[in-house]
Structures are given as structure tokens and as C-alpha cells.
Design a protein around this motif. Structure first.
Motif, mmCIF file in Angstrom:
data_model
loop_
_atom_site.group_PDB
_atom_site.id
_atom_site.type_symbol
_atom_site.label_atom_id
_atom_site.label_comp_id
_atom_site.label_asym_id
_atom_site.label_seq_id
_atom_site.Cartn_x
_atom_site.Cartn_y
_atom_site.Cartn_z
ATOM 1 N N GLU A 240 0.835 -1.206 0.000
ATOM 2 C CA GLU A 240 0.000 0.000 0.000
ATOM 3 C C GLU A 240 0.870 1.256 0.000
ATOM 4 O O GLU A 240 0.659 2.188 -0.778
ATOM 5 N N ARG A 241 1.855 1.266 0.894
ATOM 6 C CA ARG A 241 2.831 2.358 0.973
ATOM 7 C C ARG A 241 4.219 1.742 1.019
ATOM 8 O O ARG A 241 4.443 0.782 1.753
ATOM 9 N N ASP A 242 5.132 2.323 0.249
ATOM 10 C CA ASP A 242 6.490 1.791 0.248
ATOM 11 C C ASP A 242 7.474 2.910 -0.054
ATOM 12 O O ASP A 242 7.080 4.005 -0.483
ATOM 13 N N THR A 243 8.739 2.634 0.170
ATOM 14 C CA THR A 243 9.792 3.640 0.014
ATOM 15 C C THR A 243 10.219 3.715 -1.447
ATOM 16 O O THR A 243 11.316 3.301 -1.830
ATOM 17 N N GLY A 248 16.080 0.299 -5.448
ATOM 18 C CA GLY A 248 15.130 -0.770 -5.730
ATOM 19 C C GLY A 248 13.773 -0.237 -6.150
ATOM 20 O O GLY A 248 13.010 -0.931 -6.813
ATOM 21 N N GLU A 249 13.439 0.995 -5.732
ATOM 22 C CA GLU A 249 12.226 1.693 -6.156
ATOM 23 C C GLU A 249 10.977 0.809 -6.142
ATOM 24 O O GLU A 249 10.358 0.569 -7.169
ATOM 25 N N PRO A 250 10.593 0.302 -4.972
ATOM 26 C CA PRO A 250 9.359 -0.489 -4.922
ATOM 27 C C PRO A 250 8.152 0.379 -5.258
ATOM 28 O O PRO A 250 8.125 1.578 -4.972
ATOM 29 N N PRO A 307 15.810 10.009 -6.400
ATOM 30 C CA PRO A 307 16.994 10.452 -5.660
ATOM 31 C C PRO A 307 17.981 9.335 -5.415
ATOM 32 O O PRO A 307 19.163 9.583 -5.151
ATOM 33 N N ALA A 308 17.537 8.081 -5.519
ATOM 34 C CA ALA A 308 18.426 6.938 -5.297
ATOM 35 C C ALA A 308 19.498 6.821 -6.375
ATOM 36 O O ALA A 308 20.522 6.165 -6.165
ATOM 37 N N VAL A 309 19.272 7.432 -7.536
ATOM 38 C CA VAL A 309 20.236 7.297 -8.635
ATOM 39 C C VAL A 309 20.862 8.633 -9.024
ATOM 40 O O VAL A 309 21.594 8.702 -10.020
ATOM 41 N N ILE A 310 20.602 9.695 -8.261
ATOM 42 C CA ILE A 310 21.190 10.995 -8.581
ATOM 43 C C ILE A 310 22.709 10.911 -8.489
ATOM 44 O O ILE A 310 23.272 10.369 -7.539
ATOM 45 N N ASP A 314 25.175 6.691 -16.875
ATOM 46 C CA ASP A 314 24.364 5.772 -17.681
ATOM 47 C C ASP A 314 22.865 6.075 -17.569
ATOM 48 O O ASP A 314 22.064 5.198 -17.280
ATOM 49 N N ASN A 315 22.524 7.344 -17.745
ATOM 50 C CA ASN A 315 21.125 7.761 -17.897
ATOM 51 C C ASN A 315 20.221 7.300 -16.757
ATOM 52 O O ASN A 315 19.280 6.532 -16.963
ATOM 53 N N PRO A 316 20.490 7.778 -15.543
ATOM 54 C CA PRO A 316 19.741 7.272 -14.382
ATOM 55 C C PRO A 316 18.242 7.532 -14.419
ATOM 56 O O PRO A 316 17.485 6.781 -13.807
ATOM 57 N N TYR A 317 17.788 8.594 -15.104
ATOM 58 C CA TYR A 317 16.337 8.829 -15.154
ATOM 59 C C TYR A 317 15.609 7.612 -15.717
ATOM 60 O O TYR A 317 14.515 7.252 -15.251
ATOM 61 N N LEU A 318 16.224 6.966 -16.698
ATOM 62 C CA LEU A 318 15.573 5.826 -17.334
ATOM 63 C C LEU A 318 15.626 4.571 -16.466
ATOM 64 O O LEU A 318 15.078 3.538 -16.839
ATOM 65 N N ARG A 319 16.264 4.671 -15.315
ATOM 66 C CA ARG A 319 16.159 3.615 -14.294
ATOM 67 C C ARG A 319 15.241 4.073 -13.166
ATOM 68 O O ARG A 319 15.252 3.496 -12.075
ATOM 69 N N SER A 320 14.462 5.130 -13.419
ATOM 70 C CA SER A 320 13.566 5.698 -12.412
ATOM 71 C C SER A 320 12.103 5.486 -12.760
ATOM 72 O O SER A 320 11.237 6.161 -12.200
ATOM 73 N N LEU A 321 11.818 4.576 -13.675
ATOM 74 C CA LEU A 321 10.442 4.469 -14.152
ATOM 75 C C LEU A 321 9.494 3.910 -13.106
ATOM 76 O O LEU A 321 8.299 4.204 -13.141
ATOM 77 N N SER A 322 9.989 3.097 -12.175
ATOM 78 C CA SER A 322 9.138 2.674 -11.062
ATOM 79 C C SER A 322 8.871 3.859 -10.138
ATOM 80 O O SER A 322 7.740 4.080 -9.680
#
Length: 418
Positions: A240-243, A248-250, A307-310, A314-322
Motif C-alpha cells: 500500500e505504501r512503500d519507500t 530498488g524503487e518499490p 533520488p536513489a540514482v542521482i 548511464d542515464n539514471p532517469y531511465l532507471r527511475s520508471l518505477s
């Protein structure tokens, strides 16, 4: 596959999907040309559009944004020699929103200008600001009006950089082996601009009859693909709520679904997320047959990455889709399936950077068939998610369960069972 190798593999998929430049050199050359153009005497005489003047005023009168727009340029990488201040940035915006995108070696142009600033703490803080995102929306509305006008058709040619040039046609028909553009999409090559009335009309082109037929139409236990896309992630037992902002971007359902009254029904369920090609098919088709219960448009961010990939390469935004499922501009379409084994599910259209306009073509209360159109993105590719309840016993088929897998719209991607 290791995490780093998986990231490299996904980066290659993103590059081929049009989200990344062909090379750093290609991006640098493009930026150099853009900056040269905005500093030309002809551009200087024209001045800034009203919406860009408003953007400038917002930055200069809001102390937090003023600080953020200085910090992001102080913190970004050496490519900032081309885009090194908010005034240069605004002049580039001013140019871009008066033009139609060409086909070439870079990705979405505003993302290409901002992607390094996004990868800074200053940028992260600024791009979360609600007032700033409202200003981005106002700017994109001006651009959208131009892209929906006949004046935007000038890039719909066979000239280099035109969308009917050989490289562009090859890209747009890559996943339709043996078929030409005119055999795949509704158009008339014998008339000017192939009959398209604007750049947006071209980018929201429709398939010809018989292209991408619904797979297993007689089997009600099949889930069909909603978008022509590539798989990004599948997650089960979603909380329901996650970090969602940590490594890992759950997925965090209550945030993804905007605190909707239906959200608690999906706790412990499954999320299937994909991303679309910039050059691909941009309409959404219903993955199930049933009734549209609710449609919700959610204002959000445009350029905030996790913020986990700032600071990563290697294009961190595209690992931020979750991560962006919880904060980006998006549309929720809740559908009550006529199959009780599926029940209520949700299609989520997710904006990515400037590719953030979501339009539903169905209405609440509509009864829809599997494969029937739900809506579309404007200005090309983006991301989408399918969300299922824990009671929906869903199994994704081989070929649709590994990040990077190509997903053809209306394909049978999963089945449900008792």
C-alpha cells in the motif's frame, strides 16, 4: 544477469526506443548547434514568447526555484559548457516549442537539454516544485497547440531529418517485418504529408485493419497487451505504501493510484510496467473486456528522477520508471472486467519528461471489449502500467516476463486462473 549488466541492456533498449542519443558526440553536436541558433541576431530580435517570459519571472521571483536553477547548473557535468544557466535554458525552450521535432540521433529534445540537470540534487529539488510543474504544463500547452497545427507538417518529408526519410521509416516499421509504413498505418503516400494534418496527427497515427489483431479473442481468461512497448518491470505483492524513492524503487500503490478509493483493493497485487518507443504506436488498447468505472487525471512532475540514482552515470532517469509512477503526470483508467477471475484492474498512463499529455477516448460507464481503444499519448512514447488485485491469479507468458522483452499491442501477455 547482474544489476549493472541489466542496466546496460535496458539502456540499449532505451536508445533503440528513441529515448537516448545515438552517442554523446551526437548530443554534443546538437546542443552546440542549438546554442548557436538561440544566440543568432535573428533569434535575439524576436525575443521570448509570453509563456517563456512567465517562466523567467517565476524563477526570478521564487527564492527556492532561483536557488535550485543555479544549483543544478553548478552541479551538472562538463556538458554544461553549452547549457550553463537558466537564461540559456529558457532561450532553448523558446526555440524548441516553436518547432516540430525532427527525426535524428537525439532523444526528446527538452529531456536531452535537461537530463544532466535532472541528475543533480538542485535539479531534483526544483523539479518537484508544484508551481514549476504548472509552468511546464503551460509551456507544453503552447507547444502542443503548434504540434496540432498544419504549420508543424514541415518535418513530414523524405528529406534528411524528415519523418518519411529512409532511416525514419525503417525505425517506425522495425517490428513489422516485410511491411512498409503505408501498409502498417492509415495514410496516403500519394498526397502531401501522406495525408496527415499536423505533426501530432502523424504521431497518433492508427493501424490499418488487420494490423496487430487481438490474440485469443474467444478466451476470456487472457490479458492482452495495452501498448506497443517494451517490458520494464513486473512486481508482485505490491505494498500500500512503500519507500519508492530508495534503491530498488518499490511501487507504492496508494501514491501510484493517487489515494483513490479503489487503491486498497490492489494492495498485495501485481504491477506490469512497460515503456513505449518515441517512434512507435502511441494509442492504448484495453487489456480486458468490461466497464470503465473511473478515469482520473493526476497532475504531477515532468522531470524528477529518483533520488536513489542521482549522480550516477548511464542515464539514471531511465532507471527511475518505477519511481515516477508515484509522482509523474498520469492518467488512471479503472476497469471492472466482466471476467470475475480478473475483477477490477487499472490501466495507468505515465508521462515521461515532455511526453506527458494523456487523452482518454473512452468515458466512465462505457462497456469496452478487449483490444478496444482506451486513449493515447501525445508527442510520442511514454510509459504505462497494468495493476491487478491480489485475488487475480495472473501468470505472464514466456516472452513477456523479462525486462526489455518486446510487447506487441493486443498480444496475449498473460492468463488468469482459479
Amino acid at each position: 544477469m547482474s544489476t549493472s549488466r541489466a542496466h546496460l541492456a535496458l539502456s540499449d533498449h532505451f536508445r533503440r526506443a528513441g529515448w537516448l542519443p545515438a552517442s554523446p558526440a551526437a548530443l554534443e553536436e546538437w546542443l552546440k548547434d542549438v546554442v548557436k541558433d538561440i544566440n543568432s541576431s535573428a533569434r535575439q530580435r524576436k525575443g521570448l514568447l509570453p509563456v517563456i517570459e512567465q517562466f523567467k519571472t517565476l524563477i526570478e521571483t521564487n527564492s527556492e526555484l532561483y536557488m535550485g536553477f543555479h544549483r543544478m547548473f553548478e552541479e551538472q557535468s562538463p556538458l554544461s559548457k553549452y547549457v550553463d544557466s537558466y537564461m540559456v535554458l529558457l532561450k532553448i525552450f523558446n526555440k524548441i516549442i516553436q518547432e516540430a521535432p525532427f527525426y535524428g540521433e537525439i532523444g526528446p529534445p527538452i529531456y536531452m537539454v535537461l537530463h544532466q540537470a535532472m541528475n543533480t540534487q538542485g535539479g531534483f529539488t526544483a523539479f518537484l516544485d508544484e508551481t514549476l510543474n504548472q509552468q511546464f504544463k503551460a509551456m507544453f500547452d503552447v507547444w502542443a497547440a503548434f504540434l496540432d497545427s498544419p504549420a508543424s507538417c514541415y518535418v513530414l518529408t523524405a528529406a534528411p531529418g524528415g519523418w518519411f526519410s529512409s532511416p525514419a521509416l525503417a525505425s517506425m516499421t522495425e517490428h513489422f517485418p516485410g511491411l512498409s509504413f503505408a501498409e502498417v498505418f492509415e495514410c496516403d503516400p500519394s498526397v502531401e504529408f501522406h495525408g496527415f494534418t499536423s505533426w501530432d496527427d502523424f504521431f497518433n497515427r492508427t493501424f490499418r485493419e488487420g494490423i496487430r489483431p487481438l490474440e485469443f479473442p474467444e478466451n476470456p481468461d487472457i490479458i492482452n497487451a495495452a501498448c506497443e512497448s517494451q517490458l520494464y518491470n513486473i512486481a508482485r505483492d505490491v505494498q500500500e505504501r512503500d519507500t519508492f524513492w530508495l534503491k530498488g524503487e518499490p511501487y507504492s500503490l496508494i501514491h501510484m493510484l493517487n489515494n483513490d478509493e479503489y487503491a486498497p483493493q490492489f494492495v498485495g497485487g501485481t504491477v506490469f510496467q512497460g515503456f513505449l518507443q518515441v517512434t512507435g504506436y502511441h494509442r492504448w488498447q484495453s487489456p480486458v473486456a468490461g466497464t470503465v468505472k473511473k478515469i482520473v487525471t493526476v497532475p504531477g512532475t515532468y522531470f524528477a528522477q529518483s533520488p536513489a540514482v542521482i549522480g550516477q552515470d548511464d542515464n539514471p532517469y531511465l532507471r527511475s520508471l518505477s519511481f515516477i509512477t508515484a509522482i509523474t503526470t498520469r492518467m488512471l483508467i479503472f476497469i471492472e472486467s466482466e471476467n470475475p477471475l480478473i475483477g477490477l484492474m487499472c490501466f495507468v498512463a505515465l508521462g515521461m519528461t515532455e511526453v506527458s499529455t494523456c487523452e482518454a477516448t473512452v468515458q466512465e460507464g462505457d462497456c469496452i471489449k478487449r483490444g478496444e481503444e482506451l486513449g493515447m499519448f501525445h508527442f510520442g512514447g511514454s510509459s504505462h502500467a497494468l495493476v491487478f488485485r491480489p485475488e487475480t491469479k495472473i501468470q505472464f507468458f514466456d516472452g513477456f516476463n523479462t525486462p526489455g522483452d518486446q510487447i506487441t499491442v493486443r498480444a496475449a501477455i498473460a492468463g488468469v486462473s482459479q
